[in-house]
Design an enzyme around this catalytic site. Structure first.
Site, PDB file in Angstrom:
ATOM      1  N   GLN A 163      48.901  34.630  36.915  1.00 18.92           N
ATOM      2  CA  GLN A 163      48.982  34.856  38.218  1.00 18.92           C
ATOM      3  C   GLN A 163      49.933  34.213  38.933  1.00 18.92           C
ATOM      4  O   GLN A 163      50.717  34.893  40.078  1.00 18.92           O
ATOM      5  CB  GLN A 163      47.606  34.539  39.014  1.00 18.92           C
ATOM      6  CG  GLN A 163      47.425  34.962  40.532  1.00 18.92           C
ATOM      7  CD  GLN A 163      46.019  34.892  40.680  1.00 18.92           C
ATOM      8  OE1 GLN A 163      45.128  35.741  40.727  1.00 18.92           O
ATOM      9  NE2 GLN A 163      45.967  33.951  41.889  1.00 18.92           N
ATOM     10  N   GLU A 205      51.583  37.347  47.640  1.00 19.09           N
ATOM     11  CA  GLU A 205      51.727  36.067  48.285  1.00 19.09           C
ATOM     12  C   GLU A 205      53.318  35.607  48.477  1.00 19.09           C
ATOM     13  O   GLU A 205      53.642  34.504  48.829  1.00 19.09           O
ATOM     14  CB  GLU A 205      50.982  35.012  47.442  1.00 19.09           C
ATOM     15  CG  GLU A 205      49.606  35.054  47.447  1.00 19.09           C
ATOM     16  CD  GLU A 205      48.932  33.983  46.827  1.00 19.09           C
ATOM     17  OE1 GLU A 205      49.290  32.891  46.561  1.00 19.09           O
ATOM     18  OE2 GLU A 205      47.670  34.084  46.665  1.00 19.09           O
ATOM     19  N   ASP A 242      48.792  28.932  37.835  1.00 15.86           N
ATOM     20  CA  ASP A 242      47.563  29.367  38.127  1.00 15.86           C
ATOM     21  C   ASP A 242      47.269  30.540  37.132  1.00 15.86           C
ATOM     22  O   ASP A 242      47.728  31.594  37.296  1.00 15.86           O
ATOM     23  CB  ASP A 242      47.123  29.745  39.573  1.00 15.86           C
ATOM     24  CG  ASP A 242      45.599  30.345  39.614  1.00 15.86           C
ATOM     25  OD1 ASP A 242      45.101  30.187  38.601  1.00 15.86           O
ATOM     26  OD2 ASP A 242      45.427  30.817  40.807  1.00 15.86           O
ATOM     27  N   GLU A 285      45.616  25.739  36.581  1.00 17.65           N
ATOM     28  CA  GLU A 285      44.571  26.362  37.389  1.00 17.65           C
ATOM     29  C   GLU A 285      43.876  27.200  36.468  1.00 17.65           C
ATOM     30  O   GLU A 285      44.527  28.188  35.829  1.00 17.65           O
ATOM     31  CB  GLU A 285      44.958  26.586  38.803  1.00 17.65           C
ATOM     32  CG  GLU A 285      43.843  27.102  39.517  1.00 17.65           C
ATOM     33  CD  GLU A 285      44.289  27.857  40.937  1.00 17.65           C
ATOM     34  OE1 GLU A 285      45.313  26.944  41.318  1.00 17.65           O
ATOM     35  OE2 GLU A 285      43.779  28.598  41.428  1.00 17.65           O
ATOM     36  N   ASP A 312      39.215  26.858  40.037  1.00 19.70           N
ATOM     37  CA  ASP A 312      39.060  27.860  41.286  1.00 19.70           C
ATOM     38  C   ASP A 312      37.939  28.882  41.322  1.00 19.70           C
ATOM     39  O   ASP A 312      36.823  28.595  41.600  1.00 19.70           O
ATOM     40  CB  ASP A 312      40.415  28.519  41.536  1.00 19.70           C
ATOM     41  CG  ASP A 312      40.372  29.633  42.470  1.00 19.70           C
ATOM     42  OD1 ASP A 312      39.430  29.840  43.442  1.00 19.70           O
ATOM     43  OD2 ASP A 312      41.507  30.571  42.504  1.00 19.70           O
ATOM     44  N   LYS A 337      38.856  26.444  48.888  1.00 16.18           N
ATOM     45  CA  LYS A 337      38.988  27.798  49.624  1.00 16.18           C
ATOM     46  C   LYS A 337      37.646  27.929  50.532  1.00 16.18           C
ATOM     47  O   LYS A 337      36.641  28.251  50.086  1.00 16.18           O
ATOM     48  CB  LYS A 337      39.124  28.869  48.577  1.00 16.18           C
ATOM     49  CG  LYS A 337      40.327  28.893  47.749  1.00 16.18           C
ATOM     50  CD  LYS A 337      40.267  30.032  46.891  1.00 16.18           C
ATOM     51  CE  LYS A 337      41.616  30.494  46.153  1.00 16.18           C
ATOM     52  NZ  LYS A 337      41.506  31.320  45.001  1.00 16.18           N
ATOM     53  N   ARG A 366      44.220  32.079  50.426  1.00 16.55           N
ATOM     54  CA  ARG A 366      43.919  33.353  49.645  1.00 16.55           C
ATOM     55  C   ARG A 366      45.225  34.318  49.619  1.00 16.55           C
ATOM     56  O   ARG A 366      45.984  34.251  50.337  1.00 16.55           O
ATOM     57  CB  ARG A 366      42.659  34.217  50.626  1.00 16.55           C
ATOM     58  CG  ARG A 366      41.362  33.314  50.392  1.00 16.55           C
ATOM     59  CD  ARG A 366      40.825  32.637  49.291  1.00 16.55           C
ATOM     60  NE  ARG A 366      40.715  33.425  47.996  1.00 16.55           N
ATOM     61  CZ  ARG A 366      39.498  33.646  47.351  1.00 16.55           C
ATOM     62  NH1 ARG A 366      38.336  33.274  47.944  1.00 16.55           N
ATOM     63  NH2 ARG A 366      39.554  34.439  46.293  1.00 16.55           N
ATOM     64  N   SER A 367      45.065  35.137  48.761  1.00 13.79           N
ATOM     65  CA  SER A 367      46.067  36.234  48.735  1.00 13.79           C
ATOM     66  C   SER A 367      46.318  36.953  49.934  1.00 13.79           C
ATOM     67  O   SER A 367      47.357  37.492  50.305  1.00 13.79           O
ATOM     68  CB  SER A 367      46.046  36.984  47.388  1.00 13.79           C
ATOM     69  OG  SER A 367      44.694  37.483  47.305  1.00 13.79           O
ATOM     70  N   LYS A 388      48.201  24.558  48.669  1.00 10.60           N
ATOM     71  CA  LYS A 388      48.684  25.530  48.083  1.00 10.60           C
ATOM     72  C   LYS A 388      48.474  26.887  49.007  1.00 10.60           C
ATOM     73  O   LYS A 388      47.235  27.342  49.149  1.00 10.60           O
ATOM     74  CB  LYS A 388      47.817  25.759  46.918  1.00 10.60           C
ATOM     75  CG  LYS A 388      48.322  27.136  45.830  1.00 10.60           C
ATOM     76  CD  LYS A 388      47.317  27.348  44.696  1.00 10.60           C
ATOM     77  CE  LYS A 388      47.363  28.522  43.932  1.00 10.60           C
ATOM     78  NZ  LYS A 388      46.185  29.377  43.234  1.00 10.60           N
TER      79      LYS A 388
HETATM   80  P1  PGA Z   1      43.266  34.951  45.632  1.00 16.51           P
HETATM   81  O1  PGA Z   1      44.270  34.215  44.692  1.00 16.51           O
HETATM   82  O2  PGA Z   1      43.373  34.662  47.015  1.00 16.51           O
HETATM   83  O3  PGA Z   1      43.472  36.577  45.308  1.00 16.51           O
HETATM   84  O4  PGA Z   1      41.797  34.689  44.827  1.00 16.51           O
HETATM   85  C1  PGA Z   1      44.478  32.937  45.026  1.00 16.51           C
HETATM   86  C2  PGA Z   1      44.037  32.153  43.789  1.00 16.51           C
HETATM   87  O5  PGA Z   1      43.744  32.677  42.800  1.00 16.51           O
HETATM   88  O6  PGA Z   1      44.399  30.875  43.621  1.00 16.51           O
HETATM   89 ZN    ZN Z   2      43.320  30.792  41.526  1.00 14.84          ZN
END
Ligand code: PGA
Ligand code: ZN
Length: 449
Positions: A163, A205, A242, A285, A312, A337, A366-367, A388
């Site tokens: 990712q 992102e 990640d 991650e 995460d 988060k 978050r994304s 991050k």
């Molecule tokens: P997400 O991605 O906000 O789509 O979960 C961010 C991450 O995985 O760190």
């Molecule tokens: Zn993550």
């Protein structure tokens, strides 16, 4: 200063993916107001608190009219008259009001927006920036940033399995210098990919959306980009990943679609350990899926002394899960988060659990994001040590990097910078790694208001 809550209002606003999201405004008796907007993930962990959506035809089912109504309705009625400065009591009230473990009744998006807006209102009432309202005079630690260069997985149509291909800047003297280096690497990576015909656009992102043939090609390209930008891979600019393995792994089976192969848990550990041996990787991650605690422990056992192992989806900002993982030797860092739990106090509890376990913390966006800057203030106010927020493009990301720059400038000679030594260790307790920024390196400017 009278911090009694006299009004709460919800507003339906829009996030960086063009989806509806929840904003809350909290008014205090002294006229102060605080606002906060809930973000949204795409690669969410199954243990996350619920992001309440309306379903149905409108906006792909992503509408948030119920959550917005909950903010101004039931939640507002329950917290009106409470003292916003008593964040723990306020958050306890929110948790009890919802009454479900995953905030499935009122929605963690509704609850979080109110919890954070209350903190902003208190900071406004005190006439100080949020980081200082949270951390007082001691809040001087600028975070070590992880910044995405290529986006993949759920953020780029699964064009590559992994990712986030990110950089960290171990040799940087301060936060501003870490951004300078990242900007050069981001530019160099874009140029390299354009030349190679492997650039498809920009992912969710802000990272480059690559069309690589293998996952490892992304690592090779990133190393070349670091070199092309004029830096020594490893010493000056290194790599953080990640894997977001819950997106392609379950029940101990991992399906790498790009390479058309399937690995078991040991195979994943071996694959990643091989990459760590060949590339300057400092942080990984979610190397294994959220249901693979054993794999996490095996991976941490194998490489945890050399790289940061971040949970995460695996830990979902949950204090109990952090304690459990620490007891198993699975991971050595937790991503924080706030919307994975739904209140400021529960997010803080996960960070405290991490500290007690000797885990590092990384405050994360978050994304799906907005102009909301709260997480930058949490990272600095709590002295978390790492941040991050995605890539080095798109203003929902840049606004956050820029806010940290403003705070670094406002702190002037008092600003400290969490260097690479913070990886895998608590920022304040893991003293060996903590490198104070050079005194006077940053120009003195008036405090943020
Ligand atoms: P997400 O991605 O906000 O789509 O979960 C961010 C991450 O995985 O760190
Ligand atoms: Zn993550």
């Amino acid at each position: 200063m009278n911090t009694e809550i006299v009004g709460v209002q919800g507003l339906r606003v829009w996030d960086s993916r063009g989806r509806p999201t929840v904003e809350a405004a909290v008014w205090l008796a002294d006229g102060s107001v605080g606002r906060a907007i809930a973000p949204a993930g795409a690669s969410t962990g199954s243990g996350e608190a619920l992001d309440l959506r309306d379903g149905g035809a409108a906006f792909g089912g992503y509408d948030v009219r119920r959550a917005v109504a909950n903010v101004g309705g039931e939640i507002g009625a329950a917290v009106t008259g409470m003292d916003a400065a008593g964040q723990e009591a306020l958050d306890r009230r929110l948790v009890e009001l919802d009454g479900t473990p995953g905030k499935t009744r009122l929605g963690a998006n509704a609850v979080l927006a109110v919890s954070l807006a209350a903190a902003h209102a208190v900071a406004a009432s005190r006439g100080v920036p949020l980081y200082r309202s949270l951390g007082g005079e001691d809040a001087t630690l600028l975070p070590f940033p992880q910044i995405q260069i290529f986006g993949g997985g759920a953020h780029a149509g699964r064009r590559v399995d992994i990712q986030d291909f990110m950089v960290v800047c171990p040799g940087a003297e301060n936060f501003a210098e870490a951004l300078d280096r990242t900007a050069e690497v981001y530019r160099a990576a874009g140029a390299l990919m354009r030349e190679a015909g492997s650039l498809a656009g920009v992912a969710d992102e802000g990272g480059w959306w690559p069309t690589f043939d293998t996952n490892e090609q992304a690592l090779e390209t990133l190393v070349r980009a670091i070199e092309r930008a004029g830096f020594t891979p490893g010493d000056e600019v290194a790599i953080a990943l990640d894997i977001a393995a819950s997106e392609f792994g379950r029940n101990g089976r991992y399906r790498l679609g790009l390479e058309g192969r399937e690995l078991d848990s040991d195979g994943m550990v071996g694959l990643l350990a091989g990459w760590i041996a060949r590339y300057p990787i400092l942080s990984v991650e979610d190397p294994l899926a959220e249901d693979d605690a054993q794999g996490f422990a095996a991976f941490t056992q194998a490489v945890g002394d050399r790289v940061q192992v971040v949970g995460d989806d695996f830990l979902v900002t949950d204090a109990a899960r952090v304690r459990d993982a620490a007891a198993r030797g699975a991971a050595n860092a937790v991503l924080l988060k706030p919307n994975q739990r739904g209140t400021l106090t529960e997010t803080r509890a996960a960070f405290e659990a991490a500290r007690q376990a000797g885990f590092a913390g990384i405050v994360s966006a978050r994304s799906g994001e907005t102009e909301d800057l709260t997480i930058v203030h949490l990272a600095i106010g709590w002295g978390v040590g790492q941040l991050k927020v995605g890539s080095f493009a798109r203003s929902e990301r840049m606004a956050k990097w820029n806010e940290a720059l403003r705070i670094e400038a406002a702190l002037g000679a008092r600003a400290r910078f969490a260097g690479a030594g913070v990886l895998g260790r608590d920022a304040e307790e893991g003293r060996p790694g903590l490198r104070p920024g050079p005194a006077g390196a940053v120009p003195q400017t008036p405090l943020l208001k």
